[in-house]
Enzyme design. Sequence first.
Site, PDB file in Angstrom:
ATOM      1  N   ASP A 189       1.243  -1.294  -0.238  1.00 39.95           N
ATOM      2  CA  ASP A 189      -0.091   0.148  -0.015  1.00 39.95           C
ATOM      3  C   ASP A 189       1.187   0.858  -0.119  1.00 39.95           C
ATOM      4  O   ASP A 189       2.104   0.999   0.263  1.00 39.95           O
ATOM      5  CB  ASP A 189      -0.831   0.561   1.850  1.00 39.95           C
ATOM      6  CG  ASP A 189      -2.286  -0.832   1.108  1.00 39.95           C
ATOM      7  OD1 ASP A 189      -2.122  -1.059  -0.330  1.00 39.95           O
ATOM      8  OD2 ASP A 189      -3.040  -1.039   2.226  1.00 39.95           O
ATOM      9  N   ARG A 196      -0.572  -1.382  -8.776  1.00 38.84           N
ATOM     10  CA  ARG A 196      -2.102  -0.377  -8.548  1.00 38.84           C
ATOM     11  C   ARG A 196      -2.171   0.851  -8.615  1.00 38.84           C
ATOM     12  O   ARG A 196      -1.469   1.701  -7.359  1.00 38.84           O
ATOM     13  CB  ARG A 196      -2.823  -0.776  -7.276  1.00 38.84           C
ATOM     14  CG  ARG A 196      -4.392  -0.223  -6.458  1.00 38.84           C
ATOM     15  CD  ARG A 196      -3.877   0.337  -4.947  1.00 38.84           C
ATOM     16  NE  ARG A 196      -4.807  -1.804  -4.566  1.00 38.84           N
ATOM     17  CZ  ARG A 196      -4.329  -2.147  -2.845  1.00 38.84           C
ATOM     18  NH1 ARG A 196      -3.559  -1.287  -2.119  1.00 38.84           N
ATOM     19  NH2 ARG A 196      -4.452  -3.021  -2.872  1.00 38.84           N
TER      20      ARG A 196
HETATM   21  C1  LIG Z   1      -8.164  -1.071  -3.821  1.00 39.97           C
HETATM   22  C2  LIG Z   1      -8.192   0.189  -3.466  1.00 39.97           C
HETATM   23  C3  LIG Z   1      -7.136   0.299  -2.857  1.00 39.97           C
HETATM   24  C4  LIG Z   1      -6.990   1.697  -2.065  1.00 39.97           C
HETATM   25  N1  LIG Z   1      -5.624   2.019  -1.695  1.00 39.97           N
HETATM   26  C5  LIG Z   1      -4.861   2.821  -1.588  1.00 39.97           C
HETATM   27  C6  LIG Z   1      -3.338   2.681  -1.124  1.00 39.97           C
HETATM   28  O1  LIG Z   1      -2.434   2.195  -0.828  1.00 39.97           O
HETATM   29  N2  LIG Z   1      -3.134   4.526  -0.591  1.00 39.97           N
HETATM   30  C7  LIG Z   1      -4.071   5.481  -1.080  1.00 39.97           C
HETATM   31  O2  LIG Z   1      -3.860   6.374  -1.028  1.00 39.97           O
HETATM   32  N3  LIG Z   1      -5.106   5.353  -1.352  1.00 39.97           N
HETATM   33  C8  LIG Z   1      -5.862   4.170  -1.678  1.00 39.97           C
HETATM   34  N4  LIG Z   1      -6.832   4.232  -1.787  1.00 39.97           N
HETATM   35  C9  LIG Z   1      -8.256   4.515  -2.175  1.00 39.97           C
HETATM   36  C10 LIG Z   1      -7.926   5.913  -2.629  1.00 39.97           C
HETATM   37  O3  LIG Z   1      -6.882   6.637  -2.839  1.00 39.97           O
HETATM   38  C11 LIG Z   1      -9.533   7.228  -2.700  1.00 39.97           C
HETATM   39  O4  LIG Z   1      -9.304   7.394  -1.480  1.00 39.97           O
HETATM   40  C12 LIG Z   1     -10.901   6.209  -2.566  1.00 39.97           C
HETATM   41  O5  LIG Z   1     -10.630   4.784  -3.548  1.00 39.97           O
HETATM   42  C13 LIG Z   1     -11.096   6.958  -3.505  1.00 39.97           C
HETATM   43  O6  LIG Z   1     -11.224   7.298  -4.644  1.00 39.97           O
HETATM   44  P1  LIG Z   1     -11.895   7.294  -5.702  1.00 39.97           P
HETATM   45  O7  LIG Z   1     -11.472   6.542  -6.536  1.00 39.97           O
HETATM   46  O8  LIG Z   1     -13.012   5.673  -5.283  1.00 39.97           O
HETATM   47  O9  LIG Z   1     -12.795   8.165  -6.516  1.00 39.97           O
HETATM   48  P2  LIG Z   1     -13.415   9.446  -5.419  1.00 39.97           P
HETATM   49  O10 LIG Z   1     -13.744  10.558  -6.279  1.00 39.97           O
HETATM   50  O11 LIG Z   1     -13.291  10.119  -4.220  1.00 39.97           O
HETATM   51  O12 LIG Z   1     -15.493   8.628  -5.533  1.00 39.97           O
HETATM   52  C14 LIG Z   1     -16.025   8.313  -6.495  1.00 39.97           C
HETATM   53  C15 LIG Z   1     -17.831   7.805  -6.462  1.00 39.97           C
HETATM   54  O13 LIG Z   1     -16.915   6.677  -5.307  1.00 39.97           O
HETATM   55  C16 LIG Z   1     -17.611   6.648  -4.483  1.00 39.97           C
HETATM   56  N5  LIG Z   1     -17.080   6.158  -2.657  1.00 39.97           N
HETATM   57  C17 LIG Z   1     -15.753   6.702  -3.302  1.00 39.97           C
HETATM   58  N6  LIG Z   1     -15.116   6.063  -1.559  1.00 39.97           N
HETATM   59  C18 LIG Z   1     -16.067   6.155  -1.050  1.00 39.97           C
HETATM   60  C19 LIG Z   1     -16.800   5.699  -0.198  1.00 39.97           C
HETATM   61  N7  LIG Z   1     -15.742   5.713   1.214  1.00 39.97           N
HETATM   62  N8  LIG Z   1     -17.726   5.358   0.274  1.00 39.97           N
HETATM   63  C20 LIG Z   1     -18.759   5.399  -0.849  1.00 39.97           C
HETATM   64  N9  LIG Z   1     -18.727   5.530  -1.710  1.00 39.97           N
HETATM   65  C21 LIG Z   1     -17.382   5.787  -2.291  1.00 39.97           C
HETATM   66  C22 LIG Z   1     -18.958   8.173  -4.200  1.00 39.97           C
HETATM   67  O14 LIG Z   1     -19.554   7.544  -5.370  1.00 39.97           O
HETATM   68  C23 LIG Z   1     -17.713   9.216  -5.268  1.00 39.97           C
HETATM   69  O15 LIG Z   1     -19.009   9.518  -5.949  1.00 39.97           O
HETATM   70  C24 LIG Z   1      -6.827   2.423  -2.454  1.00 39.97           C
HETATM   71  C25 LIG Z   1      -8.374   2.113  -3.140  1.00 39.97           C
HETATM   72  C26 LIG Z   1      -8.646   1.165  -3.450  1.00 39.97           C
HETATM   73  C27 LIG Z   1     -10.272   1.221  -3.798  1.00 39.97           C
END
Ligand SMILES: Cc1cc2nc3c(=O)[nH]c(=O)nc-3n(C[C@H](O)[C@H](O)[C@H](O)COP(=O)(O)OP(=O)(O)OC[C@H]3O[C@@H](n4cnc5c(N)ncnc54)[C@H](O)[C@@H]3O)c2cc1C
Length: 303
Positions: free
Chosen positions: A130, A180
Amino acid sequence: MLRGILLYLSEQKRLQNFILRRRLAQRVARRFVAGETLDEAIAVTRDLNSRGMDVTLDHLGESVEREDQAIMATDDYIAILDRVAEEGVRTGISIKLTQIGLAIDQGLCRDNLKRIAEAARRDDNFVRIDMEASEYVESTLTLFHELHQEYGNLGAVIQSYLRRSERDVRKLAASAASVRLCKGAYQEPEKIAFQKKSEVDENYVHLLRILINSGSPLAVATHDSRMIESAKQLMRDTSNRDAPVEFQMLYGVRRDLQALLVEKGYRMRVYVPYGTEWYPYFMRRMAERPANLLFVLRALGGK
Ligand SMILES: Cc1cc2nc3c(=O)[nH]c(=O)nc-3n(C[C@H](O)[C@H](O)[C@H](O)COP(=O)(O)OP(=O)(O)OC[C@H]3O[C@@H](n4cnc5c(N)ncnc54)[C@H](O)[C@@H]3O)c2cc1C
């Protein structure tokens, strides 16, 4: 602003200790956390597997301050890998390097990471590293590149909100490393990170294009339908059609979309966190979507 407040609160140890003791809070966190024990995480994994999804398990816990804690976390991950092999469930693991000593000593962290990678390789399993807050990005990637030649079963994570990420992505793609791609979950200053969602999204698509065209193994980690559509389009356009691409989402988030992608024949992996130290993880999920707070308040109100 609310995002900033929630991310600030996610780092407050006293609030963490207070919240972690509340039974009701534990119940609410269940929406995003598989449970407190490995047994519960395995049961969730089995269920997701039966619905056509792979898993990556995260044993929650962040920066440790003592060597014995880092070694304990390492032993723990090795025990998880052993149990996964025994149970025959389809899951890799996701680890944070500060959990195994990055903030204490890089040599200690390297030794611990090697032990985990070795154990995973024995079982033909995979370890995703991560990405944490920006102060650890350089050391995390340095360690990754150092060990990746020897351990092909290690994967990296890139955050599209960081201005440096294109450079990092090109280097990872050149070594055919598994990446990722996510947007990034921490509070970072303007100097090093894009602040506007539109810029973070634009960079996400830009990095997606580089990665998909490179043909390296890629995990598209997002719940954003627009990013997912861009990835699908780029996959259709690329000449590297056999490049291994999977979508990844967090446990409890956009379950509808997870099922839909599986139904359409895409590879889907769910990030399943478990353990007693769920507070910072849970607060970062709140920060991503403050509307989730309504869900929490409703649960606390007993409705
Ligand atoms: C498998 C995975 C691994 C990850 N690993 C890391 C990592 O190693 N380091 C790191 O910094 N971040 C990590 N993240 C978190 C990532 O960086 C984002 O903070 C998170 O995924 C929200 O961004 P988004 O791409 O979904 O888009 P956004 O623009 O935040 O969200 C888009 C849409 O997705 C939905 N959504 C997003 N988040 C949520 C939530 N929490 N609850 C409900 N609906 C939601 C909503 O409908 C929103 O409108 C990871 C995320 C995933 C999916």
